[in-house]
Structures are given as structure tokens and as C-alpha cells.
Design a protein around this motif. Sequence first.
Motif, PDB file in Angstrom:
ATOM      1  N   GLN A   1       0.850  -1.192   0.000  1.00 18.37           N
ATOM      2  CA  GLN A   1       0.000   0.000   0.000  1.00 18.37           C
ATOM      3  C   GLN A   1       0.885   1.242   0.000  1.00 18.37           C
ATOM      4  OE1 GLN A   1      -2.583  -0.287   3.364  1.00 18.37           O
ATOM      5  NE2 GLN A   1      -3.935  -1.737   2.378  1.00 18.37           N
ATOM      6  N   THR A   2       0.462   2.232  -0.777  1.00 19.52           N
ATOM      7  CA  THR A   2       1.214   3.484  -0.796  1.00 19.52           C
ATOM      8  C   THR A   2       0.723   4.358   0.351  1.00 19.52           C
ATOM      9  OG1 THR A   2      -0.356   4.436  -2.352  1.00 19.52           O
ATOM     10  CG2 THR A   2       1.628   3.437  -3.274  1.00 19.52           C
ATOM     11  N   GLN A   3       1.668   5.045   0.985  1.00 14.01           N
ATOM     12  CA  GLN A   3       1.310   5.915   2.088  1.00 14.01           C
ATOM     13  C   GLN A   3       0.855   7.259   1.574  1.00 14.01           C
ATOM     14  OE1 GLN A   3       4.559   6.155   4.829  1.00 14.01           O
ATOM     15  NE2 GLN A   3       3.215   5.654   6.513  1.00 14.01           N
ATOM     16  N   ASP A   4      -0.058   7.873   2.295  1.00 13.03           N
ATOM     17  CA  ASP A   4      -0.546   9.197   1.964  1.00 13.03           C
ATOM     18  C   ASP A   4       0.622  10.183   2.064  1.00 13.03           C
ATOM     19  OD1 ASP A   4      -1.753  11.656   1.774  1.00 13.03           O
ATOM     20  OD2 ASP A   4      -3.193  11.319   3.389  1.00 13.03           O
TER      21      ASP A   4
ATOM     22  N   ASN B   1       0.591  13.260   2.351  1.00 16.54           N
ATOM     23  CA  ASN B   1       0.266  14.347   3.279  1.00 16.54           C
ATOM     24  C   ASN B   1       0.171  13.875   4.729  1.00 16.54           C
ATOM     25  OD1 ASN B   1       0.079  16.309   1.223  1.00 16.54           O
ATOM     26  ND2 ASN B   1      -1.972  15.571   0.717  1.00 16.54           N
ATOM     27  N   ALA B   2       0.376  12.584   4.969  1.00 14.49           N
ATOM     28  CA  ALA B   2       0.268  12.051   6.323  1.00 14.49           C
ATOM     29  C   ALA B   2       1.414  12.575   7.184  1.00 14.49           C
ATOM     30  CB  ALA B   2       0.301  10.527   6.282  1.00 14.49           C
TER      31      ALA B   2
END
Length: 115
Positions: free
Chosen positions: A13-16, A18-19
Motif C-alpha cells: 500500500q502506498t502511504q498518503d 500528506n500524512a
Amino acid sequence: MNQPTKPEGDAPQTQDPNAISIELSEEIAEGEYANLAMIAHSNSEFVIDFIRLMPGLPKAKVKSRIILTPEHAKRLVAALTENIERFEQANGAIKEQLNDGPLYPMGFGGKVGEA
């Protein structure tokens, strides 16, 4: 605690982008109790002092000071308002004590205990 395992064929899964990763130390996680807040402001900042006022003691201690920009202070008010509304929907209205005397009596407005 068991973590669910991913099937081997799943793509990572790719991380956000903007997180924000927030770190909370054990000491800070314990928190500080405060039952009074004093707020001051200038044209560029709001200063909120969180204070612990103990009944019968003539001196109170500032436990934490938070300095915010006016924009962030307004966001804090909005976030608190939203969370208070959610709390009251789940738990009923928060009762506010009306005081005819001073706003912050040293005895908290109740009866004085006897030893």
C-alpha cells in the motif's frame, strides 16, 4: 496482539504523502491535570496557560503553556466545539455550574471539609 497477514499477491500500500507521523512520549502521554485556563493574546499569537488550582491554597501553578497563531487558535476553537457537540450527543448535555460569587473561588464554591 496478532497482526493480520497480507496475502502474498497483494501489492504494497502506498502511504498518503500528506500524512504526518506524530510521536508521543510516555511522559507527555500521561498528561497534566488542569482546571483553569488563562488566555492572553497579541496581534500575532494567543497564549494559553493551563493551571492547576487546588482548593484552599492561595497559589496555583501553571502546568503547561501553549502558544498558537490566531489562525490555529480559531481552528482549536472549531475542533473543541465539534468534539463537545459529539460528546453531548453521546453522553447528554454537559452541566455548567452557575456561580453568583467570584468565577474562581479558592474553595471551588463548595462546602469546606473538616478533619
